[in-house]
Design a protein around this motif. Structure first.
Motif, PDB file in Angstrom:
ATOM      1  N   UNK A 158       0.831  -1.203   0.000  1.00  0.00           N
ATOM      2  CA  UNK A 158       0.000   0.000   0.000  1.00  0.00           C
ATOM      3  C   UNK A 158       0.865   1.253   0.000  1.00  0.00           C
ATOM      4  N   UNK A 159       1.882   1.294   0.850  1.00  0.00           N
ATOM      5  CA  UNK A 159       2.730   2.486   0.934  1.00  0.00           C
ATOM      6  C   UNK A 159       3.374   2.835  -0.408  1.00  0.00           C
ATOM      7  N   UNK A 160       4.046   1.901  -1.102  1.00  0.00           N
ATOM      8  CA  UNK A 160       4.629   2.257  -2.413  1.00  0.00           C
ATOM      9  C   UNK A 160       3.578   2.690  -3.426  1.00  0.00           C
ATOM     10  N   UNK A 161       2.408   2.056  -3.376  1.00  0.00           N
ATOM     11  CA  UNK A 161       1.362   2.409  -4.336  1.00  0.00           C
ATOM     12  C   UNK A 161       0.811   3.795  -4.044  1.00  0.00           C
ATOM     13  N   UNK A 162       0.613   4.137  -2.775  1.00  0.00           N
ATOM     14  CA  UNK A 162       0.068   5.444  -2.418  1.00  0.00           C
ATOM     15  C   UNK A 162       1.053   6.564  -2.762  1.00  0.00           C
ATOM     16  N   UNK A 163       2.335   6.278  -2.722  1.00  0.00           N
ATOM     17  CA  UNK A 163       3.332   7.294  -3.097  1.00  0.00           C
ATOM     18  C   UNK A 163       3.163   7.677  -4.562  1.00  0.00           C
ATOM     19  N   UNK A 164       2.893   6.682  -5.410  1.00  0.00           N
ATOM     20  CA  UNK A 164       2.700   6.965  -6.833  1.00  0.00           C
ATOM     21  C   UNK A 164       1.405   7.729  -7.091  1.00  0.00           C
ATOM     22  N   UNK A 165       0.420   7.606  -6.197  1.00  0.00           N
ATOM     23  CA  UNK A 165      -0.853   8.308  -6.378  1.00  0.00           C
ATOM     24  C   UNK A 165      -0.780   9.767  -5.943  1.00  0.00           C
ATOM     25  N   UNK A 166       0.248  10.110  -5.155  1.00  0.00           N
ATOM     26  CA  UNK A 166       0.401  11.504  -4.760  1.00  0.00           C
ATOM     27  C   UNK A 166      -0.366  11.843  -3.497  1.00  0.00           C
ATOM     28  N   UNK A 167      -0.406  13.132  -3.198  1.00  0.00           N
ATOM     29  CA  UNK A 167      -0.978  13.598  -1.938  1.00  0.00           C
ATOM     30  C   UNK A 167      -2.495  13.459  -1.884  1.00  0.00           C
ATOM     31  N   UNK A 168      -3.144  13.258  -3.019  1.00  0.00           N
ATOM     32  CA  UNK A 168      -4.597  13.134  -3.028  1.00  0.00           C
ATOM     33  C   UNK A 168      -5.078  11.686  -2.900  1.00  0.00           C
ATOM     34  N   UNK A 169      -4.142  10.741  -2.772  1.00  0.00           N
ATOM     35  CA  UNK A 169      -4.519   9.337  -2.695  1.00  0.00           C
ATOM     36  C   UNK A 169      -5.283   9.005  -1.422  1.00  0.00           C
ATOM     37  N   UNK A 170      -6.278   8.127  -1.553  1.00  0.00           N
ATOM     38  CA  UNK A 170      -7.100   7.696  -0.422  1.00  0.00           C
ATOM     39  C   UNK A 170      -7.169   6.172  -0.432  1.00  0.00           C
ATOM     40  N   UNK A 171      -6.990   5.567   0.727  1.00  0.00           N
ATOM     41  CA  UNK A 171      -7.103   4.118   0.856  1.00  0.00           C
ATOM     42  C   UNK A 171      -8.517   3.753   1.271  1.00  0.00           C
ATOM     43  N   UNK A 172      -9.079   2.812   0.556  1.00  0.00           N
ATOM     44  CA  UNK A 172     -10.388   2.260   0.941  1.00  0.00           C
ATOM     45  C   UNK A 172     -10.187   0.820   1.395  1.00  0.00           C
ATOM     46  N   UNK A 173     -10.443   0.552   2.667  1.00  0.00           N
ATOM     47  CA  UNK A 173     -10.563  -0.825   3.147  1.00  0.00           C
ATOM     48  C   UNK A 173     -11.754  -0.882   4.095  1.00  0.00           C
ATOM     49  N   UNK A 174     -12.328  -2.067   4.218  1.00  0.00           N
ATOM     50  CA  UNK A 174     -13.573  -2.184   4.964  1.00  0.00           C
ATOM     51  C   UNK A 174     -13.308  -2.231   6.466  1.00  0.00           C
ATOM     52  N   UNK A 175     -14.329  -2.641   7.226  1.00  0.00           N
ATOM     53  CA  UNK A 175     -14.240  -2.609   8.687  1.00  0.00           C
ATOM     54  C   UNK A 175     -13.907  -3.965   9.291  1.00  0.00           C
ATOM     55  N   UNK A 176     -13.211  -4.817   8.527  1.00  0.00           N
ATOM     56  CA  UNK A 176     -12.756  -6.082   9.095  1.00  0.00           C
ATOM     57  C   UNK A 176     -11.823  -5.806  10.275  1.00  0.00           C
ATOM     58  N   UNK A 177     -11.760  -6.753  11.196  1.00  0.00           N
ATOM     59  CA  UNK A 177     -10.979  -6.527  12.421  1.00  0.00           C
ATOM     60  C   UNK A 177      -9.524  -6.163  12.164  1.00  0.00           C
ATOM     61  N   UNK A 178      -8.819  -6.841  11.245  1.00  0.00           N
ATOM     62  CA  UNK A 178      -7.430  -6.422  11.013  1.00  0.00           C
ATOM     63  C   UNK A 178      -7.314  -4.997  10.472  1.00  0.00           C
ATOM     64  N   UNK A 179      -8.328  -4.524   9.756  1.00  0.00           N
ATOM     65  CA  UNK A 179      -8.278  -3.173   9.190  1.00  0.00           C
ATOM     66  C   UNK A 179      -8.614  -2.108  10.233  1.00  0.00           C
ATOM     67  N   UNK A 180      -9.538  -2.450  11.129  1.00  0.00           N
ATOM     68  CA  UNK A 180     -10.034  -1.447  12.081  1.00  0.00           C
ATOM     69  C   UNK A 180      -9.282  -1.453  13.400  1.00  0.00           C
ATOM     70  N   UNK A 181      -8.237  -2.271  13.537  1.00  0.00           N
ATOM     71  CA  UNK A 181      -7.494  -2.341  14.789  1.00  0.00           C
ATOM     72  C   UNK A 181      -6.818  -1.009  15.102  1.00  0.00           C
ATOM     73  N   UNK A 182      -6.606  -0.767  16.384  1.00  0.00           N
ATOM     74  CA  UNK A 182      -6.027   0.514  16.809  1.00  0.00           C
ATOM     75  C   UNK A 182      -4.614   0.694  16.266  1.00  0.00           C
ATOM     76  N   UNK A 183      -3.829  -0.385  16.234  1.00  0.00           N
ATOM     77  CA  UNK A 183      -2.447  -0.231  15.749  1.00  0.00           C
ATOM     78  C   UNK A 183      -2.432   0.060  14.250  1.00  0.00           C
ATOM     79  N   UNK A 184      -3.424  -0.429  13.513  1.00  0.00           N
ATOM     80  CA  UNK A 184      -3.505  -0.131  12.087  1.00  0.00           C
ATOM     81  C   UNK A 184      -3.866   1.330  11.870  1.00  0.00           C
ATOM     82  N   UNK A 185      -4.847   1.821  12.640  1.00  0.00           N
ATOM     83  CA  UNK A 185      -5.205   3.242  12.519  1.00  0.00           C
ATOM     84  C   UNK A 185      -4.031   4.137  12.900  1.00  0.00           C
ATOM     85  N   UNK A 186      -3.324   3.729  13.930  1.00  0.00           N
ATOM     86  CA  UNK A 186      -2.162   4.523  14.338  1.00  0.00           C
ATOM     87  C   UNK A 186      -1.065   4.529  13.285  1.00  0.00           C
ATOM     88  N   UNK A 187      -0.840   3.395  12.653  1.00  0.00           N
ATOM     89  CA  UNK A 187       0.183   3.332  11.605  1.00  0.00           C
ATOM     90  C   UNK A 187      -0.201   4.204  10.416  1.00  0.00           C
TER      91      UNK A 187
END
Length: 339
Positions: A225-254
């Motif tokens: 995700x990080x290398x891909x978002x760099x190519x998208x520039x400052x306007x890039x947005x990540x869409x992932x759902x509310x599965x537990x690994x995605x919504x975990x506090x350490x993921x939000x913090x990262x």
């Protein structure tokens, strides 16, 4: 089909006014034979209505038919046998289930497989409706800045339920007519990927256990995700759902730490994520492959091959369908949609 009484009355009036039958047929837009039959019947009976039929009388009245229709609309999963029993109990009318089906078909009702969808509660509908309304004005350029991502599982012996077989009477359980299935699909492979209007990520295989929040960061976000978002520039947005690994506090913090913007995606909204249709396309390609993969390693190799073979224009068209998806959600007031 019998002519309407209004047309019959007009035919009689035109002929009595001195018009010929051929001219009358041209005026009312009917065949000459029909006009001749109508006027002959009028001369014999003096009526513009049909003669009483000689066939079997209808068992049900219009009131009985309305009862069947209203009962089926109140209980959409009721069988024809159940509706027949209720008609006999309430209206004291005894008919067959085939008669029930014919009455419902005449009223525009047909028996079909139920559509599937997640169990949406009121809070889910409110969140889905709010998201659709807030992003309905986005154009193709806005959606091109979004990386849609998700996981999916593919089974070695999976079935989409669409397979059909030609068989003779009594051959239902013949060996050539059985869709053989192994328990739990005979083994499976879990993958992650992301798509955007311009490109897609690599297909990531989740092996040696389930996906945890820590593995999501180290194996997905950092490496892909990080290398891909760099190519998208400052306007890039990540869409992932509310599965537990995605919504975990350490993921939000990262994500906050590395500065990756993300959607506040509503729960139970697979129909709004275009990557779900990419998974369907990938699954169809794998099922069409001959010979079919027999072990997990063959399935992984085939998934990787077909993932790279999917035309980017297919993905682009799916992402450009986002305004239509959101409008459909709004029309459904946050409910399930055809997507």
């Amino acid at each position: 089909m019998p002519l309407d009484s209004v047309i019959v009355a007009r035919i009689v009036a035109l002929i009595q006014d001195g018009r010929g039958q051929r001219e009358t047929a041209r005026i009312v837009g009917k065949s000459l034979c029909a006009v001749q039959n109508v006027y002959q019947r009028y001369e014999e009976t003096g009526l513009i209505t049909r003669r009483p039929g000689s066939g079997r009388k209808r068992v049900t009245t219009r009131r009985d038919d309305r009862f069947l229709v209203s009962t089926s609309l109140r209980n959409r999963t009721a069988s024809a046998v159940l509706l027949r029993n209720q008609l006999q109990e309430v209206r004291d009318v005894n008919v067959s289930e085939w008669t029930v089906r014919r009455r419902l078909r005449a009223a525009g009702l047909s028996c079909r497989r139920m559509a599937t969808g997640p169990p949406l509660q009121r809070r889910h509908r409110i969140a889905r409706l709010a998201f659709a309304q807030n992003h309905l004005a986005w154009n193709d350029e806005d959606w091109s800045n979004v990386l849609f991502s998700d996981e999916s599982r593919f089974c070695l012996n999976g079935s989409d339920g669409r397979r059909r077989v030609w068989r003779r009477p009594g051959e239902r359980y013949a060996p050539v007519c059985i869709d053989e299935r192994l328990p739990f699909g005979g083994g499976s492979v879990m993958v992650w990927a992301g798509i955007s209007s311009e490109a897609r990520t690599n297909l990531v295989f989740i092996q040696n256990g389930s996906l945890t929040a820590h593995r999501y960061i180290t194996e997905v976000l950092e490496d892909h995700v990080m290398p891909f978002m760099i190519t998208m520039g400052e306007h890039g947005i990540l869409m992932h759902d509310n599965a537990r690994p995605h919504a975990a506090r350490i993921v939000r913090g990262y994500l906050d730490e590395v500065g990756i913007r993300r959607f506040d995606w509503p729960a139970l909204s697979l129909d709004m994520n275009p990557i779900e249709h990419v998974w369907d396309e990938l699954g169809r390609r794998v099922r069409r492959h001959t010979p079919a993969p027999r072990i997990a390693q063959e399935l992984r190799e085939l998934l990787l091959q077909e993932w790279n073979n999917i035309d980017q224009n297919v993905i682009l068209n799916l992402i450009q369908s986002m305004p239509r998806r959101l409008q459909t959600v709004i029309n459904a007031r946050g409910g399930n949609t055809r997507y």
